[in-house]
Design an enzyme around this catalytic site. Structure first.
Site, short mmCIF file in Angstrom:
data_model
loop_
_atom_site.label_atom_id
_atom_site.label_comp_id
_atom_site.label_asym_id
_atom_site.label_seq_id
_atom_site.Cartn_x
_atom_site.Cartn_y
_atom_site.Cartn_z
N TYR A 25 0.90 -1.18 -0.01
CA TYR A 25 0.06 0.02 -0.05
C TYR A 25 0.96 1.18 0.07
CZ TYR A 25 -4.68 2.54 0.81
OH TYR A 25 -5.36 3.17 0.76
N ARG A 48 1.82 -6.62 5.55
CA ARG A 48 2.56 -6.87 7.13
C ARG A 48 1.87 -5.57 7.98
NH1 ARG A 48 8.84 -5.18 6.23
NH2 ARG A 48 8.38 -3.08 5.09
N HIS A 107 5.86 -3.98 -12.81
CA HIS A 107 7.07 -4.00 -13.52
C HIS A 107 7.49 -5.40 -13.73
CE1 HIS A 107 10.97 -2.46 -14.25
NE2 HIS A 107 11.42 -2.77 -13.31
N GLU A 194 14.12 5.39 -16.45
CA GLU A 194 14.51 5.81 -14.92
C GLU A 194 16.02 6.19 -15.07
OE1 GLU A 194 12.46 3.12 -13.13
OE2 GLU A 194 14.14 1.63 -12.61
P1 NDP Z 1 6.52 1.30 -2.09
O1 NDP Z 1 8.01 1.17 -1.66
O2 NDP Z 1 6.12 2.59 -2.17
O3 NDP Z 1 5.69 0.49 -1.42
C1 NDP Z 1 5.93 -0.77 -1.10
C2 NDP Z 1 4.73 -1.53 -0.26
O4 NDP Z 1 5.11 -2.94 0.30
C3 NDP Z 1 4.72 -0.56 1.16
O5 NDP Z 1 3.11 -0.63 1.46
C4 NDP Z 1 5.23 -1.52 2.08
O6 NDP Z 1 4.41 -1.54 3.28
C5 NDP Z 1 4.95 -2.91 1.64
N1 NDP Z 1 5.89 -4.01 1.83
C6 NDP Z 1 7.10 -3.95 2.12
N2 NDP Z 1 7.78 -4.95 2.52
C7 NDP Z 1 6.60 -5.82 2.65
C8 NDP Z 1 6.64 -7.11 3.09
N3 NDP Z 1 7.73 -8.00 3.51
N4 NDP Z 1 5.41 -7.78 3.33
C9 NDP Z 1 4.35 -7.03 3.24
N5 NDP Z 1 4.27 -5.80 2.78
C10 NDP Z 1 5.42 -5.14 2.48
O7 NDP Z 1 6.87 0.41 -3.64
P2 NDP Z 1 6.12 1.11 -5.01
O8 NDP Z 1 4.76 1.33 -5.02
O9 NDP Z 1 7.19 2.17 -5.33
O10 NDP Z 1 6.43 0.09 -6.02
C11 NDP Z 1 5.73 -1.32 -5.96
C12 NDP Z 1 5.70 -1.85 -7.51
O11 NDP Z 1 5.29 -0.89 -8.52
C13 NDP Z 1 7.40 -2.24 -7.89
O12 NDP Z 1 7.27 -3.35 -8.66
C14 NDP Z 1 7.45 -1.00 -8.87
O13 NDP Z 1 8.60 -1.36 -9.90
C15 NDP Z 1 6.57 -0.96 -9.55
N6 NDP Z 1 6.26 0.55 -10.08
C16 NDP Z 1 6.30 1.70 -9.09
C17 NDP Z 1 6.16 3.01 -9.59
C18 NDP Z 1 6.28 4.26 -8.80
O14 NDP Z 1 5.59 5.18 -9.03
N7 NDP Z 1 7.02 4.04 -7.48
C19 NDP Z 1 5.87 3.30 -11.13
C20 NDP Z 1 5.68 2.05 -11.96
C21 NDP Z 1 5.75 0.69 -11.46
P3 NDP Z 1 5.22 -1.00 4.98
O15 NDP Z 1 4.73 0.21 4.92
O16 NDP Z 1 4.99 -2.31 5.62
O17 NDP Z 1 6.76 -1.22 4.52
MG MG Z 2 8.75 3.52 -14.99
MG MG Z 3 10.80 1.33 -12.70
#
Ligand code: NDP
Ligand code: MG
Ligand code: MG
Length: 330
Positions: A25, A48, A107, A194
């Site tokens: 999230y 988590r 991704h 990127e």
């Molecule tokens: P973020 O780092 O913003 O969010 C990651 C989420 O995963 C957080 O809610 C985190 O919660 C949760 N998390 C981390 N570790 C765990 C775990 N062990 N178990 C359960 N939940 C966990 O990620 P992004 O949104 O940037 O990226 C997500 C995907 O989207 C990737 O594949 C990325 O390449 C892709 N993407 C991202 C873009 C972007 O704009 N950022 C653009 C296009 C694609 P907690 O608060 O608990 O850490």
């Molecule tokens: Mg991108």
């Molecule tokens: Mg990327």
């Protein structure tokens, strides 16, 4: 010519009556969960305990541990950090998978580079928004959409592409454009974009411009407005009207300078560097370095992050942005 779809070509039907689990999230996770819910789909959030969990509960979602939502859901979207996905997949997703489910990614990294190898009886799809998560949400609420790429890695059901297209529509991407691609094309172009242009290229262009002005004795505040603040205004014009449209809005002096000086900054040396960056992405060398860096506890990443945060353009920028609270959005 890329195969493109727009809202009127797309149907939510493949996802109606099915449960979508959003893992994570964060930047993308909150946007996907909220856009899909607003599009009328059933959404669960897998996490988590922690900050994200609390935020998703506050936003009214049914939030549960990853293993639980995988057992419930028909489609599981991985919006965890790329470097965390393989471990969560092994420990919490794979043991709970059943035939006929859909695994989705935003991704292609972990599938393309073999870090996650799903069993052959599930669909594996990609719905990759071409924009930061916060804009995926904001633009949707404003009635627009961020474009997305869709692809199929594995089609066990025979309907994997229709499912990917339905997901893209629910995300709002059909209001912009949905393009078909492959995991390989998305992964390699995303990493290249990127590194060479959007993040690496632009941030180092700003820093180099800032340093050049300040070293020559100009005031840091003036340099900040010139090479960082104003960039947003120029990029908005490019986004709306293309390079030629932007050039219509600037003075002829600026346009002349653009043509004669731009190629000096981005000359053959930069193009050569771009080709080398792309080759390292294609060969898997960059992926190997990043996977290894994570396995070692991120020593280089942490050092570089700490160093970059103290760059003078950051110090002066923080003070200036505090005086311009209108800039900070939600
Ligand atoms: P973020 O780092 O913003 O969010 C990651 C989420 O995963 C957080 O809610 C985190 O919660 C949760 N998390 C981390 N570790 C765990 C775990 N062990 N178990 C359960 N939940 C966990 O990620 P992004 O949104 O940037 O990226 C997500 C995907 O989207 C990737 O594949 C990325 O390449 C892709 N993407 C991202 C873009 C972007 O704009 N950022 C653009 C296009 C694609 P907690 O608060 O608990 O850490
Ligand atoms: Mg991108
Ligand atoms: Mg990327």
């Amino acid at each position: 010519m890329a195969q493109m779809y727009f809202d009127e070509d797309l149907s939510l039907e493949p996802l109606v009556g099915r449960t979508v689990a959003i893992l994570g999230y964060g930047s993308q996770g909150h946007a996907h969960a909220q856009n899909l819910r607003d599009s009328g789909l059933d959404v669960l959030v897998g996490l988590r305990p922690g900050n994200s969990w609390d935020r998703a509960v506050e936003d009214g979602f049914d939030v549960r541990p990853v293993a639980d939502v995988v057992r419930e859901a028909d489609l599981v979207m991985f919006l965890l950090p790329d470097e965390v996905q393989p471990k969560v997949y092994e420990q919490e997703v794979r043991p709970n998978l059943r035939a006929g489910q859909v695994l989705a990614f935003a991704h292609g990294f972990n599938i393309h580079f073999g870090q996650i190898r799903p069993p052959s009886d599930v669909d594996v799809i990609l719905v990759a928004p071409k924009g930061p998560g916060h804009l995926v949400r904001r633009v949707y609420t404003e009635g627009g959409g961020v474009p997305a790429l869709v692809a199929v890695h594995q089609d066990a059901s025979g309907r994997a592409m229709d499912t990917a297209l339905a997901y893209a529509k629910a995300l709002g991407a059909g209001r912009a454009a949905v393009l078909t691609t492959t995991f390989r094309e998305e992964t390699e172009t995303d990493l290249f974009g990127e590194q060479a242009v959007l993040c690496g290229g632009v941030s180092h262009l700003i820093q180099a411009g800032f340093e050049t002005l300040v070293e020559a004795g100009y005031q840091p505040e003036v340099a900040y407005f010139e090479v960082l603040h104003e960039l947003k205004l120029i990029v908005d014009l490019i986004y709306e009207k293309g390079l030629s449209g932007m050039r219509e809005s600037i003075s002829d002096t600026a346009e002349f300078g653009d043509y004669v000086s731009g190629p000096k900054v981005i000359g053959e040396a930069s193009r050569k560097a771009m080709r080398e960056i792309l080759a390292d992405i294609q060969s898997g060398r960059f992926a190997r370095e990043w996977i290894l860096e994570n396995a070692l506890g991120r020593p280089m990443f942490s050092a570089m992050r700490a160093r970059e945060r103290t760059h003078p353009v950051e110090v002066v920028g923080e003070a200036l942005r505090e005086k311009m609270p209108f800039i900070r959005r939600r």
